[in-house]
Design an enzyme around this catalytic site. Structure first.
Site, PDB file in Angstrom:
ATOM      1  N   VAL A  14      -5.198  86.052 -16.928  1.00  0.00           N
ATOM      2  CA  VAL A  14      -4.004  85.094 -16.941  1.00  0.00           C
ATOM      3  C   VAL A  14      -4.531  83.868 -17.626  1.00  0.00           C
ATOM      4  CG1 VAL A  14      -2.577  83.912 -15.213  1.00  0.00           C
ATOM      5  CG2 VAL A  14      -3.545  86.092 -14.609  1.00  0.00           C
ATOM      6  N   LYS A 205      -0.655  87.785   0.042  1.00  0.00           N
ATOM      7  CA  LYS A 205       0.839  87.336  -0.508  1.00  0.00           C
ATOM      8  C   LYS A 205       1.873  87.381   0.692  1.00  0.00           C
ATOM      9  CE  LYS A 205      -0.093  89.286  -5.104  1.00  0.00           C
ATOM     10  NZ  LYS A 205      -0.089  90.490  -5.897  1.00  0.00           N
TER      11      LYS A 205
HETATM   12  P1  NDP Z   1     -10.070  87.767 -14.820  1.00  0.00           P
HETATM   13  O1  NDP Z   1     -10.863  88.427 -14.217  1.00  0.00           O
HETATM   14  O2  NDP Z   1      -9.451  88.498 -16.100  1.00  0.00           O
HETATM   15  O3  NDP Z   1     -10.564  86.053 -15.233  1.00  0.00           O
HETATM   16  C1  NDP Z   1     -11.361  85.160 -14.683  1.00  0.00           C
HETATM   17  C2  NDP Z   1     -12.149  84.529 -15.538  1.00  0.00           C
HETATM   18  O4  NDP Z   1     -12.831  83.592 -14.771  1.00  0.00           O
HETATM   19  C3  NDP Z   1     -13.048  85.673 -16.078  1.00  0.00           C
HETATM   20  O5  NDP Z   1     -13.139  85.446 -17.769  1.00  0.00           O
HETATM   21  C4  NDP Z   1     -14.371  85.097 -15.659  1.00  0.00           C
HETATM   22  O6  NDP Z   1     -15.514  85.264 -16.466  1.00  0.00           O
HETATM   23  C5  NDP Z   1     -14.183  83.614 -15.239  1.00  0.00           C
HETATM   24  N1  NDP Z   1     -15.084  83.054 -14.513  1.00  0.00           N
HETATM   25  C6  NDP Z   1     -15.799  83.575 -13.657  1.00  0.00           C
HETATM   26  N2  NDP Z   1     -16.710  82.572 -13.034  1.00  0.00           N
HETATM   27  C7  NDP Z   1     -16.443  81.378 -13.460  1.00  0.00           C
HETATM   28  C8  NDP Z   1     -16.937  80.223 -13.407  1.00  0.00           C
HETATM   29  N3  NDP Z   1     -17.899  79.836 -12.385  1.00  0.00           N
HETATM   30  N4  NDP Z   1     -16.577  79.071 -14.347  1.00  0.00           N
HETATM   31  C9  NDP Z   1     -15.633  79.497 -15.296  1.00  0.00           C
HETATM   32  N5  NDP Z   1     -15.068  80.596 -15.528  1.00  0.00           N
HETATM   33  C10 NDP Z   1     -15.390  81.775 -14.453  1.00  0.00           C
HETATM   34  O7  NDP Z   1      -8.865  87.486 -13.675  1.00  0.00           O
HETATM   35  P2  NDP Z   1      -7.320  87.464 -13.817  1.00  0.00           P
HETATM   36  O8  NDP Z   1      -6.999  86.669 -14.825  1.00  0.00           O
HETATM   37  O9  NDP Z   1      -6.782  88.807 -13.753  1.00  0.00           O
HETATM   38  O10 NDP Z   1      -7.082  86.476 -12.512  1.00  0.00           O
HETATM   39  C11 NDP Z   1      -7.140  85.370 -12.320  1.00  0.00           C
HETATM   40  C12 NDP Z   1      -6.502  84.841 -11.079  1.00  0.00           C
HETATM   41  O11 NDP Z   1      -5.133  84.855 -11.114  1.00  0.00           O
HETATM   42  C13 NDP Z   1      -6.971  85.617  -9.645  1.00  0.00           C
HETATM   43  O12 NDP Z   1      -6.948  84.511  -8.716  1.00  0.00           O
HETATM   44  C14 NDP Z   1      -5.986  86.575  -9.574  1.00  0.00           C
HETATM   45  O13 NDP Z   1      -5.935  87.046  -8.291  1.00  0.00           O
HETATM   46  C15 NDP Z   1      -4.677  85.774  -9.982  1.00  0.00           C
HETATM   47  N6  NDP Z   1      -3.708  86.634 -10.432  1.00  0.00           N
HETATM   48  C16 NDP Z   1      -3.854  87.671 -11.517  1.00  0.00           C
HETATM   49  C17 NDP Z   1      -2.925  88.599 -11.878  1.00  0.00           C
HETATM   50  C18 NDP Z   1      -2.952  89.474 -13.048  1.00  0.00           C
HETATM   51  O14 NDP Z   1      -2.180  90.162 -13.069  1.00  0.00           O
HETATM   52  N7  NDP Z   1      -4.243  89.702 -13.547  1.00  0.00           N
HETATM   53  C19 NDP Z   1      -1.386  88.358 -11.547  1.00  0.00           C
HETATM   54  C20 NDP Z   1      -1.221  87.202 -10.349  1.00  0.00           C
HETATM   55  C21 NDP Z   1      -2.308  86.416 -10.070  1.00  0.00           C
HETATM   56  P3  NDP Z   1     -16.305  86.684 -16.701  1.00  0.00           P
HETATM   57  O15 NDP Z   1     -15.309  87.809 -16.689  1.00  0.00           O
HETATM   58  O16 NDP Z   1     -16.928  86.480 -17.677  1.00  0.00           O
HETATM   59  O17 NDP Z   1     -17.081  86.724 -15.369  1.00  0.00           O
HETATM   60  N1  HSE Z   2      -3.677  92.592  -8.822  1.00  0.00           N
HETATM   61  C1  HSE Z   2      -2.607  91.894  -8.269  1.00  0.00           C
HETATM   62  C2  HSE Z   2      -1.341  93.033  -8.437  1.00  0.00           C
HETATM   63  C3  HSE Z   2      -2.204  90.850  -9.483  1.00  0.00           C
HETATM   64  O1  HSE Z   2      -1.730  94.278  -9.123  1.00  0.00           O
HETATM   65  O2  HSE Z   2      -0.309  92.944  -8.133  1.00  0.00           O
HETATM   66  C4  HSE Z   2      -1.034  90.302  -9.293  1.00  0.00           C
HETATM   67  O3  HSE Z   2      -1.075  89.328  -8.054  1.00  0.00           O
END
Ligand code: NDP
Ligand code: HSE
Length: 431
Positions: A14, A205
Site C-alpha cells: 500500500v 473491520k
Molecule cells: P506490506 O507488508 O506489503 O508492507 C508493510 C511494510 O512495512 C513492509 O515493506 C515492511 O518491511 C515495512 N516495515 C516493517 N517494519 C517496519 C518498521 N519498523 N519501520 C518501517 N517499515 C517497516 O503490507 P501492506 O502494504 O499490504 O499493508 C500495510 C497496512 O495496510 C496494513 O495495516 C494492512 O492491514 C493495511 N491494508 C492493506 C491492504 C492490502 O490490500 N494490502 C488493504 C487495506 C489495508 P518488510 O516487508 O521488509 O518487513
Molecule cells: N487482507 C485484506 C483483505 C486487505 O484481503 O481484504 C484489505 O483490508
C-alpha cells in the site's frame, strides 16, 4: 502553492501505491486541493527492494522515528501494519502533534480507544478510511453521508482475500492453498494470512464499522468470529446446488437495546445482491431508517484501490491543517446510549447443517428426532448418494429459524449418538 509534507512509514504494497498515486495524480490533486502533497521521508526496514515506483534515495531511511520527528513532515502515514511497532509510532506521532493516516484495522480494532484518546487530547487528526473496504470510501459514508440516520443493519463482504478464495473455489473447484497463494502474490493478503482466513481481519473491520454506526467502542472480544479455514469444497458445491453462494460475511445489526456483531461463512441466496460480489471485490450493504438499503461496492484490497482511500484521507487531513480545523480527531461519534452486544447463543438464524451419517436403517430418524426435541424445525433434508469412507453418507439439512443455543445443543447430542463419521458442519443462512 503551499506544500504539505508527508512522512510514510512502511513502503510495502500500500505504501508504494500511495507514492505512485500521489505522483501520478499530482497536478490534479494540487489543483483540487489548493495545496501540494509532497512525500518528504519514507521509512522501511528494507531500502534495497525495488518497490516499482521511482523515489529519490535520499528520502529513504530505516529509522521510522526520524520520519516522525522531521520538521518538514506535517502528516504521518502508517502503513506498516500490526500492533507492535505501528502502535508505538502512531502514538508517538499523535503525541508530537502530527496527524496520522492509517489503514491498520487491527491496530484500531484493538487499540482504537487509546489512540483516538491521544488524537483528541492533542487535537490532531487520526484518519482511517482505508482500514475498511480498500477502495470503497465506506468510513466516510458512515461518518458523513449517513450521519442523519439510525443504522439498522450492516452486511459486509469485507475481506478481499477470502472472497477471492471462495469465488475461485466455487467457480473452478480450485484448492484452498493454491488460491490463497495467488491472493498473497496479488498483494491482497495480510502479512500473516491467518488474519484473513480465520476471519479476524473481517472482525477488525466489523469492530470499526459497528463502533462508527452505534457510537461506542465495540470490544473485539464481543465479536463472534469464524473464518473459512477448513471450509469444505463439498459445502461450497452443495450450497450452490441449493441456490446459495457461501460468503464470509460480517453481520452487524441492531435489535432494540442490543446489537449483534458477528463474522462467519454464510449461505447467501443467489438472488441477493451480495451473492454477486466475487473475486477481490468487497461490498457493504447498509440499511438505515431514512435511506432504507444502500450498497457500496468496489475492490476491497490491493495496492491502488487502497492507496486511493489513503490519498483521500491525506487530502482531507491536509485541508484540516490548512484551515486549522482537524476533521477526524474523534474516532467515533458518541452515542447517547450504550448497547449490549448480544452473545452468539442468543442469536436466531436459519442453518445449513451437513452430517456424515452412517448409512443404516434408522440413522435419519435419530437425528431428526433430536433436532425436534430441541425445537429445531427442519425445512429440507437431502441425502446425497455418495458413500464415503466408513459407510457414511452426507446428509444436508436446512432448518427454519432457530436459536443458536438450541441448535448447538442438538448437534452435540447428535454427535454423541454415534451415527456420525465426523463432526457436523454448521453454517448460517442469510435471510
Ligand atoms: P506490506 O507488508 O506489503 O508492507 C508493510 C511494510 O512495512 C513492509 O515493506 C515492511 O518491511 C515495512 N516495515 C516493517 N517494519 C517496519 C518498521 N519498523 N519501520 C518501517 N517499515 C517497516 O503490507 P501492506 O502494504 O499490504 O499493508 C500495510 C497496512 O495496510 C496494513 O495495516 C494492512 O492491514 C493495511 N491494508 C492493506 C491492504 C492490502 O490490500 N494490502 C488493504 C487495506 C489495508 P518488510 O516487508 O521488509 O518487513
Ligand atoms: N487482507 C485484506 C483483505 C486487505 O484481503 O481484504 C484489505 O483490508
Amino acid at each position: 502553492m503551499k506544500q504539505i509534507g508527508i512522512g510514510l512509514l512502511g513502503f510495502g504494497t500500500v505504501g508504494a501505491g500511495v507514492v505512485a498515486g500521489l505522483h501520478r495524480n499530482r497536478e490534479l490533486l494540487s489543483h483540487r486541493l489548493g495545496v501540494e502533497l509532497v512525500v518528504r521521508r519514507i521509512a522501511d526496514v528494507d531500502l534495497e527492494r525495488d518497490r516499482g515506483v521511482p523515489v529519490d534515495r535520499a528520502i529513504l531511511t530505516r529509522d521510522a522515528r526520524a520520519v516522525i520527528q522531521d520538521p518538514t513532515v506535517d502528516i504521518v502515514v502508517e502503513l506498516i501494519g500490526g500492533t507492535g511497532i505501528a502502535r508505538a509510532l502512531v502514538s508517538e506521532a499523535l503525541q508530537a502533534g502530527k496527524p496520522v493516516v492509517t489503514a491498520n484495522k487491527k491496530l484500531l480494532a484493538e487499540y482504537g480507544e487509546e489512540l483516538f484518546g491521544l488524537a483528541e487530547q492533542g487535537q490532531v487528526d487520526l484518519a482511517f478510511g482505508a482500514s475498511v473496504g480498500g477502495g470503497i470510501p465506506i468510513i466516510r459514508v458512515l461518518r458523513e453521508g449517513l450521519i442523519g440516520n439510525q443504522v439498522q443493519r450492516i452486511l459486509g463482504i469485507l475481506n478481499g482475500t477470502c472472497n477471492y478464495i471462495l469465488s475461485r473455489m466455487e467457480s473452478e473447484g480450485a484448492a484452498f492453498d493454491v488460491v490463497l497463494r495467488a491472493a498473497q502474490e496479488a498483494g491482497y493478503a495480510e502479512t500473516d494470512p491467518a488474519l484473513d482466513i480465520d476471519g479476524f481481519d473481517t472482525a477488525h473491520k466489523a469492530v470499526i464499522l459497528s463502533s462508527l454506526a452505534y457510537g461506542f467502542h465495540v470490544p473485539l472480544s464481543a465479536v463472534t468470529v469464524e473464518g473459512i479455514r477448513g471450509l469444505s469444497g463439498m459445502d461450497v458445491q452443495y450450497a450452490r446446488e441449493l441456490g446459495y453462494r457461501i460468503k464470509l460475511l460480517a453481520v452487524i445489526r441492531r435489535d432494540g437495546d442490543e446489537i449483534e456483531v458477528r463474522v462467519h461463512p454464510t449461505l447467501v441466496p443467489m438472488g441477493h445482491m451480495l451473492a454477486s460480489v466475487n473475486q477481490v471485490f468487497n461490498a457493504v450493504m447498509v440499511q438505515c431508517d431514512l435511506t432504507g438499503d444502500t450498497l457500496y461496492y468496489g475492490r476491497g484490497a490491493g495496492r491502488d484501490p487502497t492507496a486511493s482511500t489513503v490519498i483521500g484521507d491525506l487530502a482531507d487531513v491536509a485541508q484540516g491543517l490548512v484551515s486549522r480545523q482537524p476533521r477526524h480527531r474523534r474516532g467515533v461519534p458518541r452515542a447517547n446510549q450504550t448497547l449490549r452486544v448480544r452473545p452468539l447463543a442468543e442469536i436466531t438464524s436459519r442453518y445449513y447443517v451437513r452430517l456424515m451419517v452412517l448409512d443404516k436403517p434408522g440413522s435419519l430418524g435419530i437425528f431428526t428426532a433430536i433436532l425436534g426435541r430441541h425445537g429445531v424445525s427442519i425445512s429440507a433434508v437431502t441425502q446425497r448418494a455418495v458413500l464415503q469412507e466408513g459407510g457414511h453418507v452426507p446428509v444436508v439439512v436446512l432448518t427454519h429459524a432457530a436459536r443458536e443455543a438450541e441448535l448447538h445443543a442438538a448437534l452435540a447430542e447428535i454427535q454423541a449418538a454415534g451415527v456420525l463419521g465426523e463432526a457436523p458442519t454448521r453454517l448460517r443462512i442469510l435471510d
